[in-house]
Scaffold this active site. Structure first.
Site, PDB file in Angstrom:
ATOM      1  N   ALA A 105      -2.765  -5.216   9.161  1.00 48.95           N
ATOM      2  CA  ALA A 105      -3.629  -4.393   8.748  1.00 48.95           C
ATOM      3  C   ALA A 105      -2.958  -2.758   8.773  1.00 48.95           C
ATOM      4  CB  ALA A 105      -4.638  -4.322   9.777  1.00 48.95           C
ATOM      5  N   ARG A 138       6.369   4.135   6.476  1.00 47.51           N
ATOM      6  CA  ARG A 138       7.729   4.523   6.180  1.00 47.51           C
ATOM      7  C   ARG A 138       8.123   3.941   4.972  1.00 47.51           C
ATOM      8  NH1 ARG A 138       9.984   2.513  12.014  1.00 47.51           N
ATOM      9  NH2 ARG A 138       8.262   1.648  12.070  1.00 47.51           N
ATOM     10  N   GLY A 195      -4.818  -1.195  17.442  1.00 48.48           N
ATOM     11  CA  GLY A 195      -3.746  -1.975  18.283  1.00 48.48           C
ATOM     12  C   GLY A 195      -4.005  -3.564  18.015  1.00 48.48           C
ATOM     13  N   GLY A 250       8.462  -3.926  22.944  1.00 50.74           N
ATOM     14  CA  GLY A 250       7.878  -4.167  24.124  1.00 50.74           C
ATOM     15  C   GLY A 250       8.809  -5.129  25.046  1.00 50.74           C
ATOM     16  N   GLU A 309       5.149  -1.858  26.931  1.00 51.18           N
ATOM     17  CA  GLU A 309       5.517  -1.186  25.671  1.00 51.18           C
ATOM     18  C   GLU A 309       6.562   0.133  25.743  1.00 51.18           C
ATOM     19  OE1 GLU A 309       4.801  -2.282  22.586  1.00 51.18           O
ATOM     20  OE2 GLU A 309       4.012  -3.992  23.884  1.00 51.18           O
ATOM     21  N   ASN A 330      10.409  -1.806   8.003  1.00 50.11           N
ATOM     22  CA  ASN A 330       9.655  -0.873   8.255  1.00 50.11           C
ATOM     23  C   ASN A 330       9.932   0.242   7.002  1.00 50.11           C
ATOM     24  OD1 ASN A 330       7.956  -1.451  10.520  1.00 50.11           O
ATOM     25  ND2 ASN A 330      10.164  -1.369  11.584  1.00 50.11           N
ATOM     26  N   ARG A 374      12.915 -15.857 -24.406  1.00 48.56           N
ATOM     27  CA  ARG A 374      11.528 -15.360 -23.853  1.00 48.56           C
ATOM     28  C   ARG A 374      10.766 -16.617 -23.862  1.00 48.56           C
ATOM     29  NH1 ARG A 374      10.504 -11.353 -28.587  1.00 48.56           N
ATOM     30  NH2 ARG A 374       8.409 -11.238 -27.480  1.00 48.56           N
ATOM     31  N   TYR A 403       5.805 -11.750 -37.843  1.00 46.51           N
ATOM     32  CA  TYR A 403       4.705 -10.903 -37.579  1.00 46.51           C
ATOM     33  C   TYR A 403       4.536 -10.129 -38.967  1.00 46.51           C
ATOM     34  CZ  TYR A 403       2.440  -6.888 -35.082  1.00 46.51           C
ATOM     35  OH  TYR A 403       1.515  -6.063 -34.749  1.00 46.51           O
ATOM     36  N   ALA A 461      22.671 -18.888 -49.082  1.00 53.68           N
ATOM     37  CA  ALA A 461      22.745 -17.794 -48.225  1.00 53.68           C
ATOM     38  C   ALA A 461      22.034 -16.725 -48.835  1.00 53.68           C
ATOM     39  CB  ALA A 461      24.337 -17.321 -48.433  1.00 53.68           C
TER      40      ALA A 461
HETATM   41  C1  UD1 Z   1       4.565  -4.576  18.740  1.00 49.74           C
HETATM   42  C2  UD1 Z   1       4.123  -5.196  20.128  1.00 49.74           C
HETATM   43  C3  UD1 Z   1       5.639  -4.906  20.920  1.00 49.74           C
HETATM   44  C4  UD1 Z   1       6.807  -5.862  20.040  1.00 49.74           C
HETATM   45  C5  UD1 Z   1       6.760  -5.413  18.610  1.00 49.74           C
HETATM   46  C6  UD1 Z   1       7.749  -6.173  17.876  1.00 49.74           C
HETATM   47  C7  UD1 Z   1       2.099  -4.814  20.821  1.00 49.74           C
HETATM   48  C8  UD1 Z   1       1.079  -3.769  21.702  1.00 49.74           C
HETATM   49  N1  UD1 Z   1       3.354  -4.358  20.737  1.00 49.74           N
HETATM   50  O1  UD1 Z   1       4.629  -3.203  18.941  1.00 49.74           O
HETATM   51  O2  UD1 Z   1       5.527  -5.587  22.176  1.00 49.74           O
HETATM   52  O3  UD1 Z   1       7.805  -5.695  20.583  1.00 49.74           O
HETATM   53  O4  UD1 Z   1       5.501  -5.313  17.922  1.00 49.74           O
HETATM   54  O5  UD1 Z   1       7.762  -5.678  16.605  1.00 49.74           O
HETATM   55  O6  UD1 Z   1       1.549  -5.704  20.380  1.00 49.74           O
HETATM   56  N2  UD1 Z   1      -1.420  -4.233  13.654  1.00 49.74           N
HETATM   57  C9  UD1 Z   1      -2.535  -4.499  12.832  1.00 49.74           C
HETATM   58  N3  UD1 Z   1      -3.573  -3.890  13.440  1.00 49.74           N
HETATM   59  C10 UD1 Z   1      -3.411  -2.963  14.267  1.00 49.74           C
HETATM   60  C11 UD1 Z   1      -2.173  -2.504  14.945  1.00 49.74           C
HETATM   61  C12 UD1 Z   1      -1.039  -3.273  14.454  1.00 49.74           C
HETATM   62  O7  UD1 Z   1      -2.608  -5.222  12.100  1.00 49.74           O
HETATM   63  O8  UD1 Z   1      -4.569  -2.241  14.980  1.00 49.74           O
HETATM   64  C13 UD1 Z   1      -0.275  -5.120  12.869  1.00 49.74           C
HETATM   65  C14 UD1 Z   1       0.778  -4.238  12.220  1.00 49.74           C
HETATM   66  O9  UD1 Z   1       0.445  -4.257  10.898  1.00 49.74           O
HETATM   67  C15 UD1 Z   1       2.094  -4.660  12.434  1.00 49.74           C
HETATM   68  C16 UD1 Z   1       1.869  -5.516  13.794  1.00 49.74           C
HETATM   69  O10 UD1 Z   1       0.539  -5.763  14.029  1.00 49.74           O
HETATM   70  O11 UD1 Z   1       2.284  -5.858  11.318  1.00 49.74           O
HETATM   71  C17 UD1 Z   1       2.513  -4.697  14.945  1.00 49.74           C
HETATM   72  O12 UD1 Z   1       2.054  -3.551  14.957  1.00 49.74           O
HETATM   73  P1  UD1 Z   1       2.921  -2.268  15.239  1.00 49.74           P
HETATM   74  O13 UD1 Z   1       2.106  -1.068  15.204  1.00 49.74           O
HETATM   75  O14 UD1 Z   1       4.246  -2.379  14.522  1.00 49.74           O
HETATM   76  O15 UD1 Z   1       3.526  -2.538  16.717  1.00 49.74           O
HETATM   77  P2  UD1 Z   1       4.716  -2.115  17.641  1.00 49.74           P
HETATM   78  O16 UD1 Z   1       4.255  -0.715  18.335  1.00 49.74           O
HETATM   79  O17 UD1 Z   1       5.859  -2.206  16.878  1.00 49.74           O
HETATM   80 MG    MG Z   2       6.394  -2.325  14.987  1.00 44.23          MG
END
Ligand code: UD1
Ligand code: MG
Length: 493
Positions: A16, A21, A86, A153, A168, A241, A346, A400, A436
């Site tokens: 999501a 980046r 999150g 984390g 984290e 990323n 093609r 064509y 030819a």
């Molecule tokens: C997360 C982990 C961390 C881990 C790291 C590995 C948590 C709180 N932290 O941190 O422990 O070391 O990934 O890469 O889980 N996403 C959603 N919805 C949200 C938030 C995130 O779908 O509301 C998805 C993001 O698109 C991504 C993944 O979850 O694919 C991780 O999210 P991100 O924000 O990158 O977490 P980190 O802070 O990197």
């Molecule tokens: Mg991440």
């Protein structure tokens, strides 16, 4: 436990987040890498476990992401996370979507992975799930030991080495930041524990987000078993990323694919300049020469030689065929056929067994029979060429008329000459021939010779009369004088 014994396995793929980046109009997880979208790799790995269901959590650009998933992975359940609060919140959306769309609560084991880790393999996920189930844990962490844990984390263990929590980066103390065991993001849960723990996660932390990782401490509070399993091959869990990582992970994915094929008996002369997509299939003793890209769903049968400098997308190459310096899309090349150098195949090109498409030949919607040859400098569009036929150098299939496309049919064992134009629609019969420079506008019956230019007429002395004083005229004069001398000499002898 084997896959069959599982009470149920759900894989949740989080996708999501925005991926700002990448600085792209295209959503991060939709960027192609190794012939699939980034999330396509993860969903393929998830499906390899043959789970009860795979759930993808979508948010940013969810129309585009959902459409892609729906088209390529129609069985995947889509869960919408309107705002990204999150990873804990995202997983909650997935659990709720399953309950709503499937009419039953998630049970058994739940694996959580991210949509931006294209190197992730199904067998690694399976091993992790098996270990989690065997240990009967509430939560398992697929961890990794990394030299630079910044941003991840950290897995916190007590003096006995038991896992206590994940903290984290932004919430960690300086000592905790020293920990080099990180959470890869891939977690396994007992479904019942997960359902019960998700509503208990708070957002009182540095990011104000609901951290999925808080479930570890919650399980510990409940006196449940938790554990972490460090993966040897940490790169499998590495997320992309930005575009620098995209290229680096893309090169690594390719290196792994190329190495895998070499271990299966394919000769790759220069792995560094050979690119093979994830879905390509190669036979034994295929040889790939430098600068070759095999893309999409391309299949190459045994003993074929491809390259150098060849790009084939969604092509099918027969056994012992040779394809040199060629660009091909959606083309089929028969066994022992020869293509190239500098050929452009093609879509809809089908070359028969031991057929030939030679240098500077472009083909499209062309069925070229067994042993038939288009050896030089030609365009073959919307055509059917029978077996054993030879098309002369520099032949254009004029398909064509400016409005519509028309087909040309050339029969078996025909011999058409150089610099012909076949003005479609026409049919040239079996065993027919052309002179030819013929412009074929009407059908040629079997066995006939078609000639379209009038008899040749020579206007003697034209250069001397019309180009007097030029090098052309003097060359002609000298040549004619030489002939007269020869004739005289012959008369005297
Ligand atoms: C997360 C982990 C961390 C881990 C790291 C590995 C948590 C709180 N932290 O941190 O422990 O070391 O990934 O890469 O889980 N996403 C959603 N919805 C949200 C938030 C995130 O779908 O509301 C998805 C993001 O698109 C991504 C993944 O979850 O694919 C991780 O999210 P991100 O924000 O990158 O977490 P980190 O802070 O990197
Ligand atoms: Mg991440």
């Amino acid at each position: 436990m084997s896959a069959q014994q599982r009470t149920g396995l759900t894989v949740i793929v989080l996708a999501a987040g925005g991926g700002t980046r990448m600085k792209s109009k295209t959503m991060k997880v939709l960027h192609p890498i190794g012939g699939r979208s980034m999330i396509g790799h993860v969903l393929t790995a998830a499906q390899a476990l043959d789970p009860e269901q795979v759930v993808a959590v979508v948010g940013h650009q969810r129309e585009a992401v959902s459409a892609h998933i729906h088209a390529s992975f129609p069985d995947v359940v889509l869960a919408v996370q309107e705002e990204q609060h999150g990873t804990g919140h995202a997983v909650r959306m997935a659990v709720e979507a399953v309950a709503e769309q499937r009419g039953q609560a998630i049970s058994g084991t739940v694996l959580v992975a991210y949509g931006d880790t294209p190197l992730l393999r199904g067998d690694s996920l399976r091993e992790f799930a098996d270990e989690h189930e065997a240990a009967q844990r509430a939560v398992s962490i697929l961890s990794g030991i990394v030299p630079d844990p910044f941003g991840y984390g950290r897995v916190l263990r007590n003096d006995e080495g038991d896992v206590e929590a994940i903290v984290e980066e932004k919430d960690a103390s300086p000592e905790q930041r020293e920990v080099r065991e990180i959470n890869s993001g891939i977690l396994a849960f007992d479904a019942e524990f997960l359902r019960e723990a998700l509503p208990r996660i708070g957002n009182d932390n540095a990011k104000g987000e609901y951290y999925l990782t808080d479930t570890i401490a919650l399980a510990r509070e409940d006196g449940l078993t938790v554990g972490a399993h460090p993966i040897d091959d940490v790169m499998q869990t590495e997320g992309v990323n930005d575009r620098v990582q995209l290229a680096r992970i893309g090169a690594e994915l390719n290196r792994r694919i190329v190495e895998g094929w070499m271990r299966e008996g394919v000769t790759v002369v220069d792995p560094a300049t050979t690119w093979i997509d994830a879905d390509v299939v190669l036979g034994a003793d295929v040889t790939i020469l430098p600068g070759t890209q095999l893309l999409g769903a391309t299949v190459v049968a045994e003993d074929a030689v491809i390259g150098p400098d060849t790009t084939l997308k969604d092509c099918e190459i027969g056994s012992a065929a040779t394809v040199v310096r060629t660009q091909g899309v959606l083309a089929v090349v028969g066994a022992e056929a020869i293509v190239g150098p500098f050929s452009y195949l093609r879509p809809g090109t089908i070359l028969g067994t031991r057929g030939k498409i030679g240098g500077f030949v472009e083909t499209k919607n062309a069925v070229i029979g067994d042993g038939a040859k288009v050896p030089h400098l030609s365009y073959v569009g919307d055509a059917e060429i029978g077996e054993g036929t030879n098309i002369g150098a520099g032949t254009i299939f004029a398909n064509y008329d400016g409005v519509n496309k028309h087909r040309t049919k050339v029969g078996k064992h025909a011999r058409t000459s150089s610099n012909n134009t076949f003005v479609a629609p026409i049919e040239i019969g079996d065993g027919a021939a052309t002179g030819a420079g013929t412009v074929v506008r009407e059908d040629v019956p079997p066995g006939a010779l078609a000639v379209s230019s009038g008899p040749q007429r020579n206007i003697e002395g034209w250069a001397m009369a019309k180009r007097a004083g030029t090098a052309q005229a003097s060359a002609a004069e000298i040549a004619l004088a030489g002939r007269r001398d020869d004739d005289q000499g012959m008369a005297e002898s």
